[in-house]
Structure formats: C-alpha cells, structure tokens
Design an enzyme around this catalytic site. Structure first.
Site, mmCIF file in Angstrom:
data_model
loop_
_atom_site.group_PDB
_atom_site.id
_atom_site.type_symbol
_atom_site.label_atom_id
_atom_site.label_comp_id
_atom_site.label_asym_id
_atom_site.label_seq_id
_atom_site.Cartn_x
_atom_site.Cartn_y
_atom_site.Cartn_z
ATOM 1 N N GLY A 385 27.196 22.664 -6.603
ATOM 2 C CA GLY A 385 26.109 21.745 -6.914
ATOM 3 C C GLY A 385 24.827 21.926 -6.138
ATOM 4 N N GLY A 386 24.743 22.956 -5.307
ATOM 5 C CA GLY A 386 23.542 23.137 -4.496
ATOM 6 C C GLY A 386 22.286 23.328 -5.322
ATOM 7 N N ASP A 405 30.469 23.738 -15.183
ATOM 8 C CA ASP A 405 31.360 24.678 -14.522
ATOM 9 C C ASP A 405 32.687 24.666 -15.253
ATOM 10 O OD1 ASP A 405 31.175 26.210 -11.653
ATOM 11 O OD2 ASP A 405 33.253 25.748 -12.177
ATOM 12 N N CYS A 509 24.113 36.488 -5.785
ATOM 13 C CA CYS A 509 24.122 36.746 -4.344
ATOM 14 C C CYS A 509 24.473 38.201 -4.080
ATOM 15 C CB CYS A 509 25.129 35.842 -3.641
ATOM 16 S SG CYS A 509 24.758 34.089 -3.780
#
Length: 560
Positions: A385-386, A405, A509
């Site tokens: 949730g960031g 998700d 990432c």
C-alpha cells in the site's frame, strides 16, 4: 562488535590438521575451472537458492574431494554423513546468535522466498532485549549480504569441501566468520567461543571442525584501517569489509581478476556472478563496483511524511520528542531518520499515521503519475500500500484510488496502512489481472476506464539488494525473463482500462533491461495508442537511495 581480523587466540592449524594442499579446491588461476565458476561446485555461480552454498550452476562448495598434501590411506568420512557415538541432546540456549542460526536455517530448510516471510523468527523482541535484537538482525542480514565472500573464506580454510558440511554447521561457521571479519566490538575469542557453542549439542567432530576453521581464519587474517594499507597485496588475498578497513589473508581466497573479473567482483562483493557479468555489459566497471558496494550497505531509513496530517518540520519536532533525530530528504515529503525501521515503527508518530516508511526511489513513482483530485486511479499490484496511499496523499485524499492485489492476505495490509494513515479515498480489491477471463469477470470496481494507472510490477528486485539481501541468491536469468513476461501482460491489461488521454506509469525495483526499457520499447511497438513521455532509472549508490525504474506513458486522445 569488532572487526578484528588479526586475533591470535587459540590453538591448532588448519581445520583437520597442519598445512594441506586442496586438490579439489581449484583456485582461479590454477589448472581447471576457477572455484565458484558456474559448474565447478563452489561459491560464485548464478542464483539458485540457499542451502549448501548452491549458487545456481555452482551446486555447492569446493568441488571434488580434497586431502592434506602427502596423505595416504582411505579417506575418513565427514560432512553430511552422520557421526556415530554420543552427542549432547540439548540445543544451545535461545540468545541472539542461536536465533540468528535458526532464522538462517528456516530460510534454507523451508525455501522461503523472502526474508520477510520469517515472521516471528525475524522479530523475537519478546525473547531478546533491544540490544540483542539489533545484534540478531545484524547477524541475519549481514550473513545474507556477505554469504559468498564468507563462503570463499571458509572454503580456503576448511579441509572439507563446504558442499559436504552439514547446513547447520556451515551456517554456524558463516555466523562466526561474519563476526570475525565484519563486526566491531566482538573480540575474536568471543566470536569463536560463542559460535562453537551453537553446535555444542552436536557430535564432537562437528564442534571441532567449527572451532578449527574459525581459529584458522582468525590467525591467518590481518585486518587494518584503510589508511594503513600500503598496497602491493595480491587481489586474491585482499578485500575491504567496510569502506574504512581492509583484510589481508595469508593465502589465495578469491579469483584472479586478470583471468575472470566478474567472478572476482562477485566474490569480494558477494553477488551472483551472472548478475555481475550482466552489469559489466551495461555499465562502466567503476559504476558497477559502486552498485555492488551499494548492495552491501546497511539501508538508510527514509520515511514519507503524511502531509494530510503534518508537515516535514512538524514531524521532525515530533520525532525529536521520541528520541529520533531526522533530516530532510531530496523529495518534498521525504525525511531521513537516524534510527532503524524497526525503531521507527514503534513510535507513537508512526501509530498515529504521521509517516510511512518508504525509500525515496519508490516515492518518485507516485509523483510521476501526478494524480489529481476527482480522478479515477488504478494501482495494480498495490500491496502493501505504499504507492496507493502516496497517490491518495498527493491528490489531497480527493481522488478515487482503486488498490488491487491478487493476494487476499496482502490486501489486508493495504487496508491496515490506509486506516493508519487516515486516508478515505482508497478502495481495496482482491483480483488477479493475469487471470482475466469469462469465468473470472472483472469486479464491479474495476469496470470502466481510469484516468491514471500505476503498475508497480513484480520484478527481480535487483535494485534493492541492500534491503532484500536474500534476493541475490534467488534471482536467475530465467526468473528475470519470466518476470518480464508477467510485466508485459500486466501492461496489456492496464492499457485496455486506460481512457484516451490517460496516464500510465510502469515501475519496478529492478535494474534489468528486459524488465524495464526493453519491455516498454516492445509495448510501444505493440500498442500504437501509447506514447512515451519519459523514463528514469535510478542506480543504487552507497550513500543514496535504492535502485529502480519507471516509465511515464500516455494514451492518445484519438481512441483505440
């Protein structure tokens, strides 16, 4: 915790006896394949998991059988074969070191994908005081980061191939070597004695092996401050455990960089060889070394100020009352803390939703989407949730953010963070967009078109190896290709749900081109309604943020 590489305590020579010549341990530069090269059975191969030094194609440590030089007669059994005879039945008491050994064994035995899946084994605060818990985390994360370097040191000082050493014995030796080479404040005698205690319940032969290897490493290693390095040492006998110190060994430990530069860098920086080879093809060698060093740093702790509740200066004052110093970050909403993440989330400021722990590279992603009030925004792969909460904060909590998700348990974490931060504009949905079909229709909240879509795609995480140290031993070229294919399918799904003129951000990432720029390039060919606005790659650095990538795309206004 002391980086004492030159301790002299103890007796005995090399593990198993005096001077010896390792027939099975072919150091790079000698005959045969270098130790650790793919297919040799030692440290330095590609990804492939934990276990008895299984580094992808390596398949374990040390290669073939080794005996002391000049020995004759049959080899005595050792390694994974069980000893007969009495042994103490009780394991060691549960202190920081024994809990660290337990955590490392769980990662190995249960094939956990991520260190975060250790659960309570990673956070035994109820059994350890704060100081011991910090030491525990240092040991677990430190061994995971430095495992290949440690295994090279063990292999050079152990008579048996490390592939034949039982896992708990090998992990105990890893913990001991890590303390000897990397930690300030732990005297060599204490590191050796406490590590031998970890296997005190095992057969005396195993205790003897651990004791002999660690004493030999301590005796044959000399660690000095960097400013005392006079140069001239062979790169096969030298490495830097930190930016301020250098270790010298009395024998060859690492590959010869003139014969195999990638393998040498992989060993001294503890990264998979295949990954180093990839990076050397993409970036300047000096930059690659900076990236490798960044992968071993202790991650700095940055937080995102919840500007719906407080500004940066106000949060700094609040944290100061809780004995946490802070400073401004490079993003308007970011701050850097002089504390661990575990300490930060225990503060009342965190519990009141005044901040979210997030790296600055990750903060760039939501900002790149530029969410606005009254927009309908989709966040695919939203847990924990960031980025969804960041999107809501940027839009003043006046957009409609649908956080999706596929994992029902992970979506609960999104809900927890949304509630803690006091955000009202985020709706959570459990759905797997990769399984879209007639039998699995879209949930009602996903129907229709969105003004903006964020895809924070599942990836190899090669940009965040400092924060996710176990990833380096999981990643492989095959996994990178598979993840890129998943990313492509997510992008195809998102394009179908983006309104004409809408914005889309694709982020990872990862530092791997197949997951990033190459994927976007193929998407632009296959999706003529899309145009590339900009893309950005952040490389990890020793004193900077994590690594990552994002691309900003826009759908044409002319329709589909």
């Amino acid at each position: 915790m002391s980086e004492q590489g030159s301790g002299r305590g103890g007796h005995g020579g090399r593990a198993g006896g005096g001077k010896s010549f390792h027939k099975g341990f072919k150091n790079p530069g000698g005959k045969g394949k270098p130790f650790g090269k793919s297919g040799t059975g030692g440290p330095g191969g590609g990804g492939g998991g934990f276990g008895r030094s299984k580094f992808g194609g390596g398949g374990g440590g040390g290669g073939g059988a080794r005996r002391p030089f000049g020995a004759s007669g049959p080899r005595k059994p050792f390694g994974p074969r069980r000893f007969d005879g009495p042994a103490q039945s009780q394991p060691p008491r549960d202190d920081a070191r024994s809990m660290a050994l337990k955590a490392l064994m769980r990662l190995e035995d249960e094939r956990l994908a991520m260190i975060t899946e250790l659960g309570d084994d990673l956070h035994p605060e109820q059994e350890l005081d704060a100081r011991s818990h910090r030491f525990f985390l240092e040991l677990v994360y430190g061994v995971l980061r430095r495992r290949l370097t440690i295994d090279c040191v063990i292999a050079a000082h152990c008579e048996e191939p490390i592939s034949r050493v039982e896992p708990d014995c090998l992990n105990a030796m890893r913990l001991g070597v890590y303390q000897l080479l990397f930690l300030d404040g732990v005297p060599p005698f204490a590191a050796i004695s406490a590590t031998v205690d970890l296997v005190a319940h095992r057969h005396p032969g195993i205790r003897g092996l651990v004791n002999a290897v660690l004493r030999t490493v301590s005796r044959e290693t000399n660690k000095v401050p960097l400013d005392q390095d006079r140069g001239g040492a062979s790169p096969r006998k030298r490495f830097m455990p930190s930016e301020n110190a250098v270790c010298f060994f009395s024998k060859n430990v690492f590959a010869d960089p003139t014969e195999n530069r990638a393998l040498h860098l992989a060993q001294i920086y503890s990264h998979p060889t295949f990954l180093v080879e990839r990076w050397l093809k993409q970036y300047d060698p000096a930059l690659v070394e900076e990236m490798l060093a960044a992968g071993n740093r202790k991650p700095r702790v940055s937080v995102r100020v919840n500007r719906l509740k407080i500004d940066r200066e106000g949060l700094a004052r609040r944290l100061e009352t809780e004995q946490i110093a802070s400073g401004p970050g490079v993003m308007p909403e970011s701050m850097l803390l002089d504390a661990s993440a575990a300490e930060a989330v225990k503060t009342s400021a965190f519990k009141e939703g005044l901040f979210y722990v997030q790296d600055e590279a990750a903060m760039k992603v939501a900002a790149a989407l530029d969410p606005k009030p009254d927009e309908r925004i989709l966040d695919l792969c939203a847990a924990p949730g960031g980025k969804a909460t960041h999107l809501a904060e940027i839009a003043g909590d006046r957009a409609r953010v649908v956080a999706v998700d596929r994992d029902a348990e992970r979506i609960l974490k999104v809900g927890e963070n949304v509630a803690r931060l006091g955000i009202k504009s985020v709706l959570t949905v459990v759905y797997n967009p990769l399984l879209e079909s007639v039998e699995d229709p879209l949930p009602e909240d996903l129907r229709g078109l969105f003004d903006a879509i964020l895809i924070d795609a599942p990836c190899s995480n090669t940009g965040v190896l400092a924060r996710r140290p176990e990833v380096r031993w999981r990643v492989s070229a095959e996994a990178i290709r598979a993840l890129a294919e998943r990313g492509r399918k997510l992008l195809d799904f998102a394009v179908k749900h983006l309104r004409p003129g809408g914005r889309l951000v694709y982020s990872t990432c990862s530092l791997e081109p197949e997951e990033n720029a190459e994927l976007i390039e193929r998407a632009l060919v296959g999706q003529p309604t899309l145009e590339l606005v900009r893309q950005e790659e952040t490389l990890p650095s020793v004193k900077g943020p994590d690594g990552g990538y994002f691309a900003v795309l826009k759908a044409s206004t002319s329709g589909r």
